[in-house]
Motif scaffolding. Structure first.
Motif, short mmCIF file in Angstrom:
data_model
loop_
_atom_site.label_atom_id
_atom_site.label_comp_id
_atom_site.label_asym_id
_atom_site.label_seq_id
_atom_site.Cartn_x
_atom_site.Cartn_y
_atom_site.Cartn_z
N UNK A 430 0.85 -1.19 0.00
CA UNK A 430 0.00 0.00 0.00
C UNK A 430 0.89 1.24 0.00
N UNK A 431 0.49 2.22 -0.81
CA UNK A 431 1.29 3.43 -1.02
C UNK A 431 0.72 4.56 -0.16
N UNK A 432 1.59 5.25 0.54
CA UNK A 432 1.17 6.36 1.39
C UNK A 432 1.89 7.63 0.98
N UNK A 433 1.13 8.62 0.56
CA UNK A 433 1.71 9.95 0.34
C UNK A 433 1.48 10.77 1.60
N UNK A 434 2.08 10.35 2.65
CA UNK A 434 1.99 10.98 3.96
C UNK A 434 3.11 10.41 4.80
#
Length: 459
Positions: A430-434
């Protein structure tokens, strides 16, 4: 922002628009009927039928006015409790008896006079406490300013991000270079202006690996305080790992049993093993069972192996370098009981994984809304890494999700990612831009109690 129609053209406080004019004054609506111009009626030169008709019309109009007044008295009621809540005083009991009851009312906040001391209308951002988080990393300078919303969530009202490459040359020299420090200070001046322009309740301003390891890191932060007016705190690696986890709590589903969260930074890479097989706490960071911080990131790895012309042999050497470091991590097996479960996954928060996601989606320009929270399966990650390794430097520059700023760093990030995937293989990423900033904001708001008080903080 100026409020429109709050006082301009509104009646004075305590006077209704429906109030009749004082005796001897002409009504402002004289000469108009139902909003349309009419000829004044003088009673001369009209037949008896016309006069009777006109009298009947006048009587009907008076009846309608009386009904409106009665309706008005039901709606516009004097309410001292409302007046007090609105910050206004009740009208005096000695108000002229000639005024109808509906004249003694509390105006709605939107109709209050525009004088600052009586203006009770506020925007949500003005009413809610404001929090800020600044992260000065090896590669980026980032700021978030936000207000709390629903429990555990917040709304960003201002942001800033700039690639400053503070750690440029640090691996070779052990010191922060003058051009790098100059770039960082200029970015921090902008952040300082943004922070000073708002009434910030609480803020946390952090610096990470570059300032931790540089021989002149403390000296540089003294300069930041003098020139940008900001006092930054150098956090340790454990705190950095915890904040990264705190910032990604909402991306871990309720039925998840285990997560390996990694943050590939510019000068270091934080990895946290999270075990969720027991009772789940509201704070994801409470479930960290093991963590490590590798003293290697995209900037430091690219400077040692090269980032522009990366052959497959060079890429394999970078992967091996990181793998050796991971092998020395004693706690790497703490999630072995859930690795085979479909409820285990990787969670990546860094420019590397967001770049991979953008390339995977074939975006014409990077779009955080489509990237943050994106799921990628194992085959998709394999294809994207293979694609980037096969591109030359100019091809990486030409991709809108990479660009010139990341073209020499992205393969070093992919090498760190591949080493992580080898130790903790998973079918899903899962990709998190945070990351750190969101973690800081979440902890500041939780500690301040804003979500326990409907977003308004402690009394």
């Amino acid at each position: 922002m100026e409020d429109h129609d709050t006082g301009a053209g509104a009646p004075e406080v305590g006077v209704s628009r429906a109030s009749p004019p004082p005796s001897g004054q002409a009504s402002p609506s004289a000469g108009r009927q139902n909003g349309r111009p009419v000829q004044p009626w003088s009673g001369q030169g009209q037949s008896g039928d016309a006069s009777q008709y006109q009298n009947g019309q006048n009587q009907k109009a008076k009846t309608r006015k009386r009904r409106k007044r009665r309706r008005g008295r039901k709606v516009f009621v004097r309410d001292d409790a409302y007046l007090a809540a609105a910050g206004l005083s009740a009208a005096p009991d000695s108000a002229p008896a000639s005024r109808p009851p509906e004249a003694i009312v509390a105006p709605l906040p939107s109709a209050a006079p525009s004088r600052p001391e009586q203006d009770v209308r506020r925007s949500p951002a003005q009413e809610l406490p404001v929090f800020a988080a600044l992260d000065l990393g090896t590669n980026n300078c980032r700021l978030l300013v936000a207000v709390p919303t629903r429990h555990g969530q917040f709304r960003v009202i201002d942001a800033f991000s700039r690639i400053v490459r503070l750690g440029e040359g640090l691996t070779a020299n052990g010191r922060l270079g003058q051009p790098a420090m100059d770039r960082a200070v200029e970015a921090l001046k902008i952040c300082g202006d943004k922070l000073r322009s708002r009434n910030i309740r609480k803020a946390r301003l952090i610096a990470t690996e570059a300032c931790r390891t540089a021989a002149n890191g403390a000296e540089f932060l003294d300069r930041v305080e003098r020139e940008a007016g900001l006092k930054l705190e150098i956090i340790d690696r454990k705190t950095e790992a915890r904040l990264a986890v705190s910032g990604c709590g909402s991306l871990v589903d309720r039925d998840t049993q285990g997560v390996v969260l990694f943050d590939i930074g510019g000068g270091s890479s934080e990895i946290a093993l999270i075990d969720l097989t027991g009772h789940r706490s509201p704070r994801l960071a409470n479930h960290i069972v093991s963590w490590t911080s590798l003293p290697v990131g995209v900037v430091s790895l690219a400077e040692r192996f090269g980032g522009r012309a990366v052959t497959r042999e060079i890429f394999a050497a970078m992967v091996e370098d990181v793998a050796v470091r991971l092998h020395a991590f004693d706690g790497r097996d703490r999630l072995s009981h859930v690795l085979a479960s479909p409820k285990f996954h990787l969670l990546g928060t860094s420019g590397t994984v967001t770049t991979l996601a953008g390339v995977h989606l074939d975006l014409e320009r990077y779009d955080r809304r489509r990237v943050d929270g994106l799921w990628m399966d194992r085959d998709s990650v394999d294809r994207m890494v293979e694609k980037l390794v096969g591109w030359d430097f100019q091809q990486r520059v030409a991709n809108p999700c990479i660009g010139a700023d990341r073209a020499d760093l992205v393969l070093a990030g992919c090498a760190i990612l591949e080493a992580i995937r080898a130790v903790w293989p998973s079918e899903r990423l899962r990709v998190a831009d945070r990351g750190l900033r969101e973690g800081i904001l979440s902890e500041l708001m939780a500690d301040d109690g804003v979500w326990r008080n409907n977003g308004r903080g402690r009394a």
